[in-house]
Scaffold this active site. Sequence first.
Site, PDB file in Angstrom:
ATOM      1  N   TYR A 137       0.833  -1.198   0.000  1.00  0.00           N
ATOM      2  CA  TYR A 137       0.000   0.000   0.000  1.00  0.00           C
ATOM      3  C   TYR A 137       0.867   1.248   0.000  1.00  0.00           C
ATOM      4  O   TYR A 137       2.062   1.196   0.247  1.00  0.00           O
ATOM      5  CB  TYR A 137      -0.972  -0.010   1.186  1.00  0.00           C
ATOM      6  CG  TYR A 137      -0.375   0.294   2.537  1.00  0.00           C
ATOM      7  CD1 TYR A 137       0.412  -0.624   3.214  1.00  0.00           C
ATOM      8  CD2 TYR A 137      -0.585   1.541   3.146  1.00  0.00           C
ATOM      9  CE1 TYR A 137       0.956  -0.335   4.456  1.00  0.00           C
ATOM     10  CE2 TYR A 137      -0.047   1.835   4.389  1.00  0.00           C
ATOM     11  CZ  TYR A 137       0.722   0.888   5.042  1.00  0.00           C
ATOM     12  OH  TYR A 137       1.278   1.182   6.265  1.00  0.00           O
TER      13      TYR A 137
ATOM     14  N   LYS B 240       6.397  -1.891   1.942  1.00  0.00           N
ATOM     15  CA  LYS B 240       5.212  -1.337   2.619  1.00  0.00           C
ATOM     16  C   LYS B 240       4.030  -2.287   2.423  1.00  0.00           C
ATOM     17  O   LYS B 240       3.170  -2.067   1.561  1.00  0.00           O
ATOM     18  CB  LYS B 240       4.925   0.070   2.071  1.00  0.00           C
ATOM     19  CG  LYS B 240       3.999   0.889   2.971  1.00  0.00           C
ATOM     20  CD  LYS B 240       4.084   2.347   2.626  1.00  0.00           C
ATOM     21  CE  LYS B 240       3.067   3.194   3.370  1.00  0.00           C
ATOM     22  NZ  LYS B 240       3.207   3.184   4.823  1.00  0.00           N
TER      23      LYS B 240
ATOM     24  N   GLU C  16      11.660   2.695  14.389  1.00  0.00           N
ATOM     25  CA  GLU C  16      10.741   3.703  13.824  1.00  0.00           C
ATOM     26  C   GLU C  16       9.413   3.590  14.539  1.00  0.00           C
ATOM     27  O   GLU C  16       9.241   2.750  15.428  1.00  0.00           O
ATOM     28  CB  GLU C  16      10.570   3.489  12.315  1.00  0.00           C
ATOM     29  CG  GLU C  16       9.919   2.167  11.963  1.00  0.00           C
ATOM     30  CD  GLU C  16       9.719   1.959  10.474  1.00  0.00           C
ATOM     31  OE1 GLU C  16       9.467   2.924   9.756  1.00  0.00           O
ATOM     32  OE2 GLU C  16       9.807   0.786  10.052  1.00  0.00           O
TER      33      GLU C  16
ATOM     34  N   LEU D 158      10.959   1.383   7.260  1.00  0.00           N
ATOM     35  CA  LEU D 158      10.389   1.872   6.011  1.00  0.00           C
ATOM     36  C   LEU D 158      11.153   3.131   5.589  1.00  0.00           C
ATOM     37  O   LEU D 158      11.450   3.993   6.422  1.00  0.00           O
ATOM     38  CB  LEU D 158       8.909   2.211   6.201  1.00  0.00           C
ATOM     39  CG  LEU D 158       8.206   2.576   4.899  1.00  0.00           C
ATOM     40  CD1 LEU D 158       7.971   1.334   4.044  1.00  0.00           C
ATOM     41  CD2 LEU D 158       6.888   3.276   5.169  1.00  0.00           C
TER      42      LEU D 158
HETATM   43  N1  PDD Z   1       2.570   5.079   7.320  1.00  0.00           N
HETATM   44  N2  PDD Z   1       7.174   3.944   9.026  1.00  0.00           N
HETATM   45  C1  PDD Z   1       6.048   3.209   8.979  1.00  0.00           C
HETATM   46  C2  PDD Z   1       6.032   1.890   9.650  1.00  0.00           C
HETATM   47  C3  PDD Z   1       4.917   3.702   8.291  1.00  0.00           C
HETATM   48  O1  PDD Z   1       3.805   2.961   8.235  1.00  0.00           O
HETATM   49  C4  PDD Z   1       4.969   4.983   7.695  1.00  0.00           C
HETATM   50  C5  PDD Z   1       3.807   5.567   6.949  1.00  0.00           C
HETATM   51  C6  PDD Z   1       6.168   5.713   7.778  1.00  0.00           C
HETATM   52  C7  PDD Z   1       6.328   7.069   7.141  1.00  0.00           C
HETATM   53  O2  PDD Z   1       6.428   6.952   5.739  1.00  0.00           O
HETATM   54  P1  PDD Z   1       5.945   8.093   4.761  1.00  0.00           P
HETATM   55  O3  PDD Z   1       6.663   9.317   5.177  1.00  0.00           O
HETATM   56  O4  PDD Z   1       6.370   7.616   3.438  1.00  0.00           O
HETATM   57  O5  PDD Z   1       4.459   8.235   4.913  1.00  0.00           O
HETATM   58  C8  PDD Z   1       7.254   5.154   8.444  1.00  0.00           C
HETATM   59  C9  PDD Z   1       1.364   5.442   6.602  1.00  0.00           C
HETATM   60  C10 PDD Z   1       1.097   6.903   6.614  1.00  0.00           C
HETATM   61  C11 PDD Z   1       0.222   4.606   7.111  1.00  0.00           C
HETATM   62  O6  PDD Z   1       0.474   3.441   7.392  1.00  0.00           O
HETATM   63  O7  PDD Z   1      -0.904   5.090   7.195  1.00  0.00           O
END
Ligand code: PDD
Length: 287
Positions: free
Chosen positions: A33, A149, A182, A207
């Site tokens: 996703y 992801k 994270e 991620l």
């Molecule tokens: N999550 N780390 C994890 C585990 C994440 O699920 C996310 C983002 C990030 C930040 O990544 P980015 O800056 O590319 O959004 C880091 C999304 C927003 C979610 O699961 O809803």
Amino acid sequence: MGRVAYVNGRFVRHAEAAVHIEDRGYQLADAVYEVWAVFGGRLADAAGHFARLKRSLGELRIAAPMSDAALTIVLRETLRRNRIADGMIYLQVGRGVAARDHAFPNPPVSPSVVITARPVDLDASEARAAAGVGVVTVPESRWGRCDIKTVGLLPNVLAKQAAREAGAVEAWFVDDLGLVTEGASSNAWIVDAEGRLRTRDIQANILRGVTRLSVMGLIAESGLDLEERAFTVDEAKSAREAFVTGAGSLILPVVRIDGAKVGDGAPGPVAKRLRELYISQARRNAS
Ligand code: PDD
């Protein structure tokens, strides 16, 4: 017109949107996703999310369902039909529908595509950022490919629930060495005691956050010091500032870690400034 979702080639009423019971995303979490922040009906950091989507799909050998150009049209149309100005858009791409069997379907089936969008109340988001949020720490319990992801998010679900039950907003995973990896849905940052920005390097099992990368650009432009280096929970607790980045949270100051105040317990100047810079850049460059 009410809320609308895109499901496998059709726009359908959100309340009635459904996937097949043998969709492999549903049965096996065999799906990836992306989430984009949306400003003015446009995608923030569009290219970064498309690049990561391509990488996630490639790592799992799921076929891209359509070109980036076609996907952009469908994402924008989903925003338009839902009348979203500022909000978030979610895209899920799975290996497809097939009789349950762990190995890939042979011959391959068409990938499944689901898109949903929702508005975000930017005033509420600003109020949350102005107050700062709490995080709790939890032992790292995820698989070794957090760079992909995927929708296999059970450890993240449990971590986030633990945060909520503790009155916090995010959970930080901590590895066997006591180092923060994270957040459950965001990347973790500190401004350390020497005033350097620190976040975990991408050789670690994290991620590769798209917001993280944009923020790194802003840090360089601002002439601040940055180190991609892990930090312990104690270092975070004694840091000047802490914050998280992500498409959902944007940049959110962290003011409490496991109940202990970070700095004076209020959002710090670096996180505040980076949030302003990030939002104005994301709004300007949204496409
Ligand atoms: N999550 N780390 C994890 C585990 C994440 O699920 C996310 C983002 C990030 C930040 O990544 P980015 O800056 O590319 O959004 C880091 C999304 C927003 C979610 O699961 O809803």
